[in-house]
Write an enzyme that holds these catalytic residues in place. Structure first.
Site, PDB file in Angstrom:
ATOM      1  N   HIS A   1      35.940  15.389  17.212  1.00  0.00           N
ATOM      2  CA  HIS A   1      34.644  16.137  17.069  1.00  0.00           C
ATOM      3  C   HIS A   1      33.603  15.507  16.742  1.00  0.00           C
ATOM      4  O   HIS A   1      32.393  16.067  16.490  1.00  0.00           O
ATOM      5  CB  HIS A   1      35.266  17.421  16.101  1.00  0.00           C
ATOM      6  CG  HIS A   1      36.099  18.381  16.541  1.00  0.00           C
ATOM      7  ND1 HIS A   1      36.719  19.246  15.652  1.00  0.00           N
ATOM      8  CD2 HIS A   1      36.941  18.595  17.809  1.00  0.00           C
ATOM      9  CE1 HIS A   1      37.568  19.921  16.239  1.00  0.00           C
ATOM     10  NE2 HIS A   1      37.688  19.581  17.451  1.00  0.00           N
TER      11      HIS A   1
ATOM     12  N   CYS B   1      15.199   8.705  21.873  1.00  0.00           N
ATOM     13  CA  CYS B   1      16.324   7.787  22.135  1.00  0.00           C
ATOM     14  C   CYS B   1      15.806   6.356  22.043  1.00  0.00           C
ATOM     15  O   CYS B   1      14.904   5.952  22.626  1.00  0.00           O
ATOM     16  CB  CYS B   1      17.139   7.939  23.514  1.00  0.00           C
ATOM     17  SG  CYS B   1      18.238   6.598  23.815  1.00  0.00           S
TER      18      CYS B   1
ATOM     19  N   GLU C   1      47.509  26.599   2.336  1.00  0.00           N
ATOM     20  CA  GLU C   1      48.391  27.757   2.637  1.00  0.00           C
ATOM     21  C   GLU C   1      48.851  27.484   3.930  1.00  0.00           C
ATOM     22  O   GLU C   1      48.424  26.963   4.770  1.00  0.00           O
ATOM     23  CB  GLU C   1      47.443  28.948   2.075  1.00  0.00           C
ATOM     24  CG  GLU C   1      46.285  29.038   3.236  1.00  0.00           C
ATOM     25  CD  GLU C   1      45.136  29.823   2.670  1.00  0.00           C
ATOM     26  OE1 GLU C   1      44.906  30.047   1.449  1.00  0.00           O
ATOM     27  OE2 GLU C   1      44.270  30.231   3.372  1.00  0.00           O
TER      28      GLU C   1
ATOM     29  N   ASN D   1      49.342  21.517   3.627  1.00  0.00           N
ATOM     30  CA  ASN D   1      48.158  22.541   3.734  1.00  0.00           C
ATOM     31  C   ASN D   1      48.224  23.375   2.477  1.00  0.00           C
ATOM     32  O   ASN D   1      49.182  23.735   1.652  1.00  0.00           O
ATOM     33  CB  ASN D   1      48.139  23.592   5.028  1.00  0.00           C
ATOM     34  CG  ASN D   1      46.828  23.809   5.527  1.00  0.00           C
ATOM     35  OD1 ASN D   1      45.934  22.839   5.685  1.00  0.00           O
ATOM     36  ND2 ASN D   1      46.495  25.045   5.631  1.00  0.00           N
TER      37      ASN D   1
ATOM     38  N   ALA E   1      45.914  18.691  -1.252  1.00  0.00           N
ATOM     39  CA  ALA E   1      46.167  17.426  -0.487  1.00  0.00           C
ATOM     40  C   ALA E   1      45.926  16.294  -1.494  1.00  0.00           C
ATOM     41  O   ALA E   1      46.859  15.193  -1.160  1.00  0.00           O
ATOM     42  CB  ALA E   1      44.828  17.267   0.567  1.00  0.00           C
TER      43      ALA E   1
HETATM   44  N1  APR Z   1      44.085  20.844   0.427  1.00  0.00           N
HETATM   45  C1  APR Z   1      44.823  21.202   1.372  1.00  0.00           C
HETATM   46  N2  APR Z   1      44.447  22.082   2.233  1.00  0.00           N
HETATM   47  C2  APR Z   1      43.290  22.478   2.052  1.00  0.00           C
HETATM   48  C3  APR Z   1      42.533  22.549   0.864  1.00  0.00           C
HETATM   49  C4  APR Z   1      43.239  21.480   0.034  1.00  0.00           C
HETATM   50  N3  APR Z   1      42.532  21.286  -1.276  1.00  0.00           N
HETATM   51  N4  APR Z   1      41.407  23.354   0.868  1.00  0.00           N
HETATM   52  C5  APR Z   1      41.541  24.042   1.851  1.00  0.00           C
HETATM   53  N5  APR Z   1      42.460  23.918   2.495  1.00  0.00           N
HETATM   54  C6  APR Z   1      42.998  24.163   3.954  1.00  0.00           C
HETATM   55  C7  APR Z   1      42.935  25.576   4.068  1.00  0.00           C
HETATM   56  O1  APR Z   1      43.982  26.574   3.593  1.00  0.00           O
HETATM   57  C8  APR Z   1      42.621  25.801   5.659  1.00  0.00           C
HETATM   58  O2  APR Z   1      44.025  26.163   6.211  1.00  0.00           O
HETATM   59  O3  APR Z   1      42.230  23.333   4.769  1.00  0.00           O
HETATM   60  C9  APR Z   1      42.297  24.446   5.984  1.00  0.00           C
HETATM   61  C10 APR Z   1      40.869  24.422   6.620  1.00  0.00           C
HETATM   62  O4  APR Z   1      40.942  25.144   7.899  1.00  0.00           O
HETATM   63  P1  APR Z   1      39.422  25.445   8.439  1.00  0.00           P
HETATM   64  O5  APR Z   1      38.412  25.693   7.654  1.00  0.00           O
HETATM   65  O6  APR Z   1      39.931  26.341   9.620  1.00  0.00           O
HETATM   66  O7  APR Z   1      39.083  23.801   9.215  1.00  0.00           O
HETATM   67  P2  APR Z   1      39.706  23.194  10.322  1.00  0.00           P
HETATM   68  O8  APR Z   1      41.264  23.423  10.564  1.00  0.00           O
HETATM   69  O9  APR Z   1      39.421  21.644   9.949  1.00  0.00           O
HETATM   70  O10 APR Z   1      38.753  23.650  11.641  1.00  0.00           O
HETATM   71  C11 APR Z   1      38.982  23.070  12.795  1.00  0.00           C
HETATM   72  O11 APR Z   1      37.263  24.264  13.612  1.00  0.00           O
HETATM   73  O12 APR Z   1      34.883  25.076  13.241  1.00  0.00           O
HETATM   74  C12 APR Z   1      35.593  23.869  13.931  1.00  0.00           C
HETATM   75  O13 APR Z   1      34.934  21.965  14.228  1.00  0.00           O
HETATM   76  C13 APR Z   1      35.189  22.617  13.477  1.00  0.00           C
HETATM   77  O14 APR Z   1      36.875  20.682  13.115  1.00  0.00           O
HETATM   78  C14 APR Z   1      36.502  22.123  12.826  1.00  0.00           C
HETATM   79  C15 APR Z   1      37.674  22.704  13.467  1.00  0.00           C
END
Ligand code: APR
Length: 233
Positions: free
Chosen positions: A106, A133, A200, A198, A216
């Site tokens: 990304h 640029c 959750e 994760n 994590a």
């Molecule tokens: N340790 C492990 N997991 C965690 C922690 C932690 N400390 N804190 C939060 N999480 C988990 C949450 O439970 C959630 O499932 O990380 C996940 C984050 O999910 P999102 O907020 O949806 O982020 P992500 O999956 O990276 O989003 C993907 O969506 O908006 C776009 O471009 C953006 O790259 C991003 C993509």
């Protein structure tokens, strides 16, 4: 020869103080995607979009890698297997933690892109609207991040890695955004063992052979130490 492919999301950087997107109070609870993370938003209100990314860039620049980033870098360094890290994150905490050749599907906050000629350069902390640029001088500078509706970067290379993976791990991602959310299926089809780490269960948790729930900074070092202790090649 083991081939370990790791996909990370915002959850791996949460304990470094960077916000996730879909958790309680996450970025998409504070901003509307269509206002700050699409090409149309940038054309409509470049100052709002540059401001959104300037704030995230400044916050990311002040963040430090955590034990999860450092554990993955240790795995890459100490394991003879090929370890590929693919991240959805636009921060550079994997690199700050010692990882190499990270595939930022990304894009990255610390890079700027010219929408006219494709030239890339180190982004200043604060990008201005219509910044020229450095190469073609046109006022077409934008953050080098992939917006909704745009093609993620490095996809052919990522699919090649998934096609020969023996282990696939997804760390800190909610499994709600494609194509990343389907990587587990690609890896499983290639015969890889799949594991989700994760806080959750993600939307795709049922597709994984194994899950390691928790923070994590606890689960990733434990998983890495287990891999490094194994004798298999
Ligand atoms: N340790 C492990 N997991 C965690 C922690 C932690 N400390 N804190 C939060 N999480 C988990 C949450 O439970 C959630 O499932 O990380 C996940 C984050 O999910 P999102 O907020 O949806 O982020 P992500 O999956 O990276 O989003 C993907 O969506 O908006 C776009 O471009 C953006 O790259 C991003 C993509």
């Amino acid at each position: 020869m083991e081939k370990i492919v790791i996909l990370t999301g915002a959850g791996i950087s949460a304990e470094s103080g960077l916000g996730t997107f879909r958790d309680q109070g996450g970025l998409w609870a504070q901003y509307r995607i269509e206002d700050v993370a699409t090409p149309e938003a940038f054309a409509r209100d470049p100052a709002l979009v540059q401001g959104f990314y300037n704030a995230r860039r400044t916050q990311a620049a002040a963040a430090r890698p955590n034990a999860a980033h450092q554990a993955l870098a240790r795995l890459q360094r100490n394991r003879p297997a090929e370890v590929t890290i693919v991240t959805q994150n636009v921060d550079s905490l994997h690199e700050a933690g010692g990882a190499r050749d990270v595939l930022h599907m990304h894009g990255r906050l610390d890079k700027a892109l010219c929408a006219a000629c494709g030239y890339r350069w180190e982004a200043p902390l604060e990008m201005q609207v219509a910044e020229p640029c450095p190469d073609c001088r046109s006022p077409s500078a934008r953050p080098d991040v992939v917006w909704f509706g745009e093609m993620p970067y490095h996809m052919p290379e990522i699919y090649d890695h998934l096609a020969s993976a023996t282990i696939f791990a997804a760390i800190g991602t909610s499994g709600q955004v494609y194509p990343a959310a389907a990587f587990v299926h690609e890896a499983a089809a290639a015969g890889a063992r799949t594991i989700e780490m994760n806080l959750e269960p993600s939307a795709g948790v049922s597709s994984f052979d194994e899950t390691l729930p928790g923070m994590a900074t606890e689960t990733v070092p434990r998983w890495v130490e287990g891999l490094l202790a194994r004798r298999t090649t």
